[in-house]
Motif scaffolding. Structure first.
Motif: not given
Length: 196
Positions: A151-158
């Protein structure tokens, strides 16, 4: 204004406090970085009356934190400061720092800046407590953490859940040593670092 609310903060504030009672027993001031809604700041200040609790966060969160602080009316709870880890910090020296659920929502250069700042502001024998989810040697500790990381990486890959080894290495560069690793509810940890 209506106060912001996080159910996760309500769920984890008491388990975190049980660790902070000992970790911050001998300090008189704590800088909290990334105070979010402000719920933690109020709860910890109310239950650790021997110290001053200083919340901080990016500008967009300050009004919500201030609303919690104003309602609490605690003598040892300061109004929130604007703090961007990549800019000049408003506090130049502190014996203790606390941060919850921050390093996984920051991009890695911000995490590096965070630890550089810690190295600059923590006093001798300073204490840093960091709460959140962590991986061990690139492995998730639970299926829920793996889902959260996606979920985190879909929202912000960094962004994303960090390896504890990478955090310990950054801490070492700031002169900090990991002294305790506390298992917390919901597959989280609370890491206590001290000046080496």
């Amino acid at each position: 204004m209506s106060k912001p609310f996080s159910q996760a903060c309500e769920n984890n504030k008491q388990p975190i406090l049980s660790v902070l009672h000992d970790a911050f027993a001998s300090v008189d001031y704590v800088l909290e970085i990334g105070s979010g809604t402000g719920q933690h700041a109020v709860h910890f200040a109310a239950n650790l009356p021997h110290l001053i609790w200083q919340p901080s966060d990016q500008r967009e969160y300050l009004d919500g934190i201030a609303a919690w602080c104003d309602d609490a009316r605690l003598e040892n709870l300061r109004r929130p400061l604007e703090l961007d880890v990549c800019a000049t910090w408003p506090v130049t020296r502190t014996p203790a720092v606390f941060s919850a659920n921050t390093v996984h929502i920051m991009q890695w250069p911000m995490v590096e800046a965070f630890f550089e700042g810690l190295g600059a502001v923590l006093t001798e024998e300073g204490v840093f407590c960091l709460y959140g989810p962590f991986n061990f040697q690139g492995r998730y500790t639970s299926d829920s953490n793996a889902q959260f990381d996606r979920f985190l990486r879909e929202r912000d890959p960094g962004s994303g859940i960090r390896d504890i080894e990478a955090i310990v290495e950054l801490a070492a560069g700031a002169g900090l040593v990991l002294r305790a690793d506390h298992t917390m509810p919901a597959n989280n940890r609370l890491l206590k670092f001290v000046r080496g």
